[in-house]
Scaffold this motif. Structure first.
Motif, PDB file in Angstrom:
ATOM      1  N   GLY A  50     -43.146  65.016   4.237  1.00 32.22           N
ATOM      2  CA  GLY A  50     -41.769  65.145   3.755  1.00 32.22           C
ATOM      3  C   GLY A  50     -40.950  66.080   4.631  1.00 32.22           C
ATOM      4  O   GLY A  50     -39.788  65.782   4.966  1.00 32.22           O
ATOM      5  N   TYR A  51     -41.539  67.218   5.003  1.00 31.72           N
ATOM      6  CA  TYR A  51     -40.849  68.150   5.901  1.00 31.72           C
ATOM      7  C   TYR A  51     -40.547  67.492   7.247  1.00 31.72           C
ATOM      8  O   TYR A  51     -39.449  67.648   7.801  1.00 31.72           O
ATOM      9  N   TYR A  56     -32.593  72.012  10.737  1.00 33.94           N
ATOM     10  CA  TYR A  56     -33.241  71.440   9.550  1.00 33.94           C
ATOM     11  C   TYR A  56     -34.482  72.238   9.158  1.00 33.94           C
ATOM     12  O   TYR A  56     -34.745  72.445   7.965  1.00 33.94           O
ATOM     13  N   ALA A  57     -35.259  72.696  10.145  1.00 35.55           N
ATOM     14  CA  ALA A  57     -36.444  73.499   9.844  1.00 35.55           C
ATOM     15  C   ALA A  57     -36.056  74.799   9.155  1.00 35.55           C
ATOM     16  O   ALA A  57     -36.705  75.230   8.186  1.00 35.55           O
ATOM     17  N   ILE A  72     -42.587  79.183   4.904  1.00 31.50           N
ATOM     18  CA  ILE A  72     -42.245  79.590   6.264  1.00 31.50           C
ATOM     19  C   ILE A  72     -42.954  78.768   7.327  1.00 31.50           C
ATOM     20  O   ILE A  72     -42.322  78.184   8.220  1.00 31.50           O
ATOM     21  N   TYR A  73     -44.258  78.689   7.277  1.00 33.78           N
ATOM     22  CA  TYR A  73     -45.018  78.157   8.404  1.00 33.78           C
ATOM     23  C   TYR A  73     -44.921  76.644   8.605  1.00 33.78           C
ATOM     24  O   TYR A  73     -44.729  76.193   9.744  1.00 33.78           O
ATOM     25  N   PRO A  74     -45.060  75.807   7.578  1.00 37.36           N
ATOM     26  CA  PRO A  74     -45.051  74.350   7.822  1.00 37.36           C
ATOM     27  C   PRO A  74     -43.816  73.834   8.552  1.00 37.36           C
ATOM     28  O   PRO A  74     -43.955  73.138   9.578  1.00 37.36           O
ATOM     29  N   PRO A  75     -42.588  74.150   8.114  1.00 36.56           N
ATOM     30  CA  PRO A  75     -41.431  73.605   8.834  1.00 36.56           C
ATOM     31  C   PRO A  75     -41.313  74.126  10.262  1.00 36.56           C
ATOM     32  O   PRO A  75     -40.929  73.382  11.171  1.00 36.56           O
ATOM     33  N   ALA A  84     -44.003  71.712  17.184  1.00 32.70           N
ATOM     34  CA  ALA A  84     -44.739  70.556  17.720  1.00 32.70           C
ATOM     35  C   ALA A  84     -43.784  69.536  18.335  1.00 32.70           C
ATOM     36  O   ALA A  84     -44.077  68.944  19.383  1.00 32.70           O
ATOM     37  N   ILE A  85     -42.643  69.336  17.703  1.00 31.51           N
ATOM     38  CA  ILE A  85     -41.658  68.377  18.236  1.00 31.51           C
ATOM     39  C   ILE A  85     -41.120  68.869  19.576  1.00 31.51           C
ATOM     40  O   ILE A  85     -40.994  68.087  20.533  1.00 31.51           O
TER      41      ILE A  85
END
Length: 230
Positions: free
Chosen positions: A6-7, A179-180, A190-193, A199-200
Motif C-alpha cells: 500500500g505504501y 509522498y513518503a 517512519i522506516y517503511p515509507p 529503494a526507488i
C-alpha cells in the motif's frame, strides 16, 4: 506485507514528478553547462574568470538554500510580481526545475572544462597534421578523450542530481519523497515509507548509470570508427 504494498503504491504516484524533475533538469543543465564551458574555453581573461567565479559560488551554496531563496524570495520582488515571471516562480515545480538546472549547470560545466583541458595536446596536433578540419579534429581527437576523462565524474554528478530531486518536497512538490514524507507524517510509521523511497531512488540511479554507460560505449565506438576512417 500488505502495508508495504500500500505504501509503495502511494509513493509511486510521485515517480512521474521525480522523473520529470530529473530529466528536464539533466538536459537543461547539460545544455547550459556546455555553453558555459565553451565560453570559458573560447574566451580567456577577465570574462572567463567572472563566469568561473559565478559557477564556483553556485557550487558552494547548498541546493536547499537556493530552493528557499527562489521559491520564497523571488515572488516577493516587485519585478517578479508585476511580470509574467510571477506564474513561473509561484509554481514550486518550476522553481525546483530552475534551481536543479542551475546547480547542474555549475557542476557539469566544470566537468566539461576539465575534461577538455585533460586532452593531450599531442593528440590534437596529430589530428591537425592529418589535414582535419576543426570540427573533424574535435569529433575524432578531442571528443573521445573528453568522454574518457569526464565520464566517471559526470556519472557521479547525474546520480547526485537524481538524489537532489528529493529536496523538491521541501517546497511542497509532491514527488517520491513528498509522498513518503506525507505517509510518515500521517501514520507515524517512519522506516517503511523511507525505505521504499530509498529503494526507488537506487533503481533510478542504477538505470541512469546503465544508460550513460551504454551511450558512452556507442559514442566511443563511433569515434574509433571515424578515427580509422580518417
Amino acid at each position: 506485507m500488505q502495508k508495504f504494498i500500500g505504501y509503495a503504491q502511494e509513493i509511486l504516484q510521485g515517480l512521474t514528478t521525480t522523473l520529470t524533475l530529473f530529466i528536464i533538469s539533466l538536459v537543461t543543465g547539460f545544455v547550459l553547462a556546455a555553453l558555459v564551458a565553451a565560453f570559458q574555453i573560447r574566451f580567456r581573461g577577465r570574462a572567463a574568470q567572472l563566469v568561473w567565479s559565478l559557477m564556483f559560488c553556485i557550487r558552494g551554496v547548498p541546493l536547499l538554500l537556493i530552493l528557499y531563496v527562489v521559491y520564497y524570495g523571488f515572488p516577493l520582488l516587485p519585478a517578479v510580481r508585476e511580470s509574467f515571471l510571477w506564474t513561473v516562480f509561484v509554481s514550486p515545480f518550476w522553481c525546483a526545475i530552475i534551481c536543479l538546472s542551475v546547480v547542474e549547470m555549475a557542476f557539469t560545466s566544470e566537468i566539461i572544462r576539465g575534461a577538455y583541458h585533460q586532452t593531450p595536446k599531442e593528440q590534437v596536433e596529430a589530428a591537425r597534421s592529418l589535414g582535419l578540419t576543426g570540427f573533424q579534429t574535435f569529433r575524432v581527437a578531442i571528443l573521445p578523450a573528453m568522454l574518457r576523462n569526464g565520464f566517471p565524474a559526470y556519472t557521479t554528478e547525474v546520480i547526485l542530481l537524481c538524489k537532489s530531486t528529493a529536496l523538491a518536497f521541501t517546497i511542497t512538490v509532491m514527488d517520491i519523497m513528498g509522498y513518503a514524507n506525507e505517509i510518515r507524517s500521517r501514520t507515524l510509521d517512519i522506516y517503511p515509507p523511507l525505505l521504499i523511497a530509498g529503494a526507488i531512488y537506487i533503481l533510478i540511479a542504477i538505470f541512469s548509470r546503465t544508460v550513460l554507460a551504454t551511450a558512452f560505449s556507442l559514442v566511443a565506438l563511433s569515434g574509433r570508427k571515424s578515427s580509422e576512417a580518417a
